[in-house]
Design an enzyme around this catalytic site. Structure first.
Site, PDB file in Angstrom:
ATOM      1  N   ILE A  46       0.815  -1.216   0.000  1.00 55.27           N
ATOM      2  CA  ILE A  46       0.000   0.000   0.000  1.00 55.27           C
ATOM      3  C   ILE A  46       0.853   1.272   0.000  1.00 55.27           C
ATOM      4  O   ILE A  46       0.367   2.344  -0.333  1.00 55.27           O
ATOM      5  CB  ILE A  46      -0.968   0.016   1.195  1.00 55.27           C
ATOM      6  CG1 ILE A  46      -0.212   0.011   2.521  1.00 55.27           C
ATOM      7  CG2 ILE A  46      -1.928  -1.173   1.107  1.00 55.27           C
ATOM      8  CD1 ILE A  46      -1.080   0.205   3.745  1.00 55.27           C
ATOM      9  N   LYS A  47       2.127   1.159   0.410  1.00 56.41           N
ATOM     10  CA  LYS A  47       3.089   2.270   0.404  1.00 56.41           C
ATOM     11  C   LYS A  47       2.502   3.561   0.974  1.00 56.41           C
ATOM     12  O   LYS A  47       2.682   4.647   0.421  1.00 56.41           O
ATOM     13  CB  LYS A  47       3.621   2.517  -1.015  1.00 56.41           C
ATOM     14  CG  LYS A  47       4.448   1.353  -1.565  1.00 56.41           C
ATOM     15  CD  LYS A  47       5.081   1.694  -2.897  1.00 56.41           C
ATOM     16  CE  LYS A  47       5.934   0.571  -3.426  1.00 56.41           C
ATOM     17  NZ  LYS A  47       5.143  -0.594  -3.887  1.00 56.41           N
ATOM     18  N   ARG A  48       1.834   3.448   2.100  1.00 55.85           N
ATOM     19  CA  ARG A  48       1.269   4.623   2.746  1.00 55.85           C
ATOM     20  C   ARG A  48       2.355   5.377   3.516  1.00 55.85           C
ATOM     21  O   ARG A  48       3.349   4.798   3.941  1.00 55.85           O
ATOM     22  CB  ARG A  48       0.136   4.231   3.688  1.00 55.85           C
ATOM     23  CG  ARG A  48      -1.051   3.547   3.011  1.00 55.85           C
ATOM     24  CD  ARG A  48      -1.734   4.481   2.020  1.00 55.85           C
ATOM     25  NE  ARG A  48      -3.027   3.978   1.585  1.00 55.85           N
ATOM     26  CZ  ARG A  48      -3.289   3.473   0.398  1.00 55.85           C
ATOM     27  NH1 ARG A  48      -2.330   3.393  -0.510  1.00 55.85           N
ATOM     28  NH2 ARG A  48      -4.502   3.054   0.081  1.00 55.85           N
TER      29      ARG A  48
END
Length: 308
Positions: free
Chosen positions: A104-106
């Site tokens: 998700i690379k949040r």
């Protein structure tokens, strides 16, 4: 959760993760045609095709691998129906006892970062009850905003016994524009790796931290340096196969115990039937092609580690 991941890697002898990153162009025509007959050429139709495609691949490979890594953007492009397919994929993979890494690379701060962490790894309070949202086992996190962006994720991981993979040195060609910049005599990715190791010291499993790192297969020499900087950190290694990484490039990502890294392949596996090496399987047998690609990847990496 890192303990379960390691246990499954040992059981399968396969330190690999299959990236479930579907694009409509990867999906065989017979799957799309069936979905479109039922739902039309709509977002719902696309999401149904994605879900059925994923299910076929998971059914074919789940006994060979420890984990999967769905990339949420590939689902978000189809709006709410796409996110429903993402959630169905997660739930199905967990039914198959696979570890799920939500790619998700949040990365944000404060309450926003906490909300991302709760939505993907934790439980949200609704009146008198708590509910899990997407419920992945791990999530990828961008550390660009510093500790303010990462610590809310770590707190949720402690509560839920889950983990993170934090971007340190990514596999894309332009990653060096920022990540290789020299700061006080050292490249930025080394500083980030050092910080990941520090965060991880506070959240240890049996030998390895629940706080992992992402280091691209396309930069093996940097991987060697980062392995020393982060000895107790599990490294998620993207860039195998389609991006040019191969087993021989990866040995330095692993520790002497043969653990410490898990290698991702996405389209090299899920779209294997489109490659010359597996073209004989054809579209109808796309999942069998994916299984053979997994078997070949396991052999490649195992062979490289044996000759380390």
């Amino acid at each position: 959760m890192i303990n379960k991941l390691i246990e499954k890697i040992r059981k399968t002898n396969a330190p690999i993760v299959v990236g479930l990153d579907p694009m409509l162009g990867y999906i065989p025509e017979h799957i799309k045609e069936k979905a479109f007959r039922e739902y039309g050429e709509t977002l719902e139709g696309a999401a149904e095709a994605v879900w059925q495609y994923n299910k076929g691949i998971v059914d074919a490979v789940y006994d060979l691998i420890p984990a999967v890594k769905p990339q949420i953007a590939m689902y978000e492009q189809f709006g709410i129906p796409g996110l429903q397919a993402y959630k169905k994929t997660i739930d199905y993979c967990k039914e198959k006892d696979l570890v799920v890494i939500g790619d998700i690379k949040r990365g944000d701060i404060g309450s926003t970062s906490a909300a991302y962490a709760v939505g993907h790894l934790g439980k949200v309070q609704v009146g008198s009850r708590k509910w899990a949202g997407f419920d992945e086992d791990f999530a990828t996190v961008n550390p660009y905003l510093g500790s303010d962006g990462v610590k809310p994720f770590i707190e949720v991981c402690k509560e839920e016994n889950k983990g993170l993979f934090i971007l340190v040195k990514t596999s894309n060609p332009s990653s060096g524009e920022f990540q290789d910049r020299i700061i006080e005599g050292r490249p930025l990715y080394e500083w980030v790796g050092e910080k990941v190791a520090q965060w991880g010291e506070e959240h240890m499993g049996n030998g390895y931290s629940y706080i992992g790192a992402v280091v691209g297969a396309t930069y093996p020499e940097m991987g060697k340096i980062l392995r020393k900087i982060m000895p107790k950190t599990f490294i998620l290694v993207p860039g195998y196969g389609a991006q040019g990484g191969k087993g021989a490039d990866l040995v330095h990502f692993f520790n002497e115990d043969g653990l410490g890294a898990i290698v991702n392949s996405s389209r090299g596996i899920i779209a294997a039937y489109k490659q010359e090496a597996y073209a004989s399987y054809g579209e109808l047998n796309y999942a069998d092609a994916s299984r053979k690609a997994v078997e070949d990847m396991i052999a490649d990496i195992s062979g490289a580690l044996e000759n380390k």
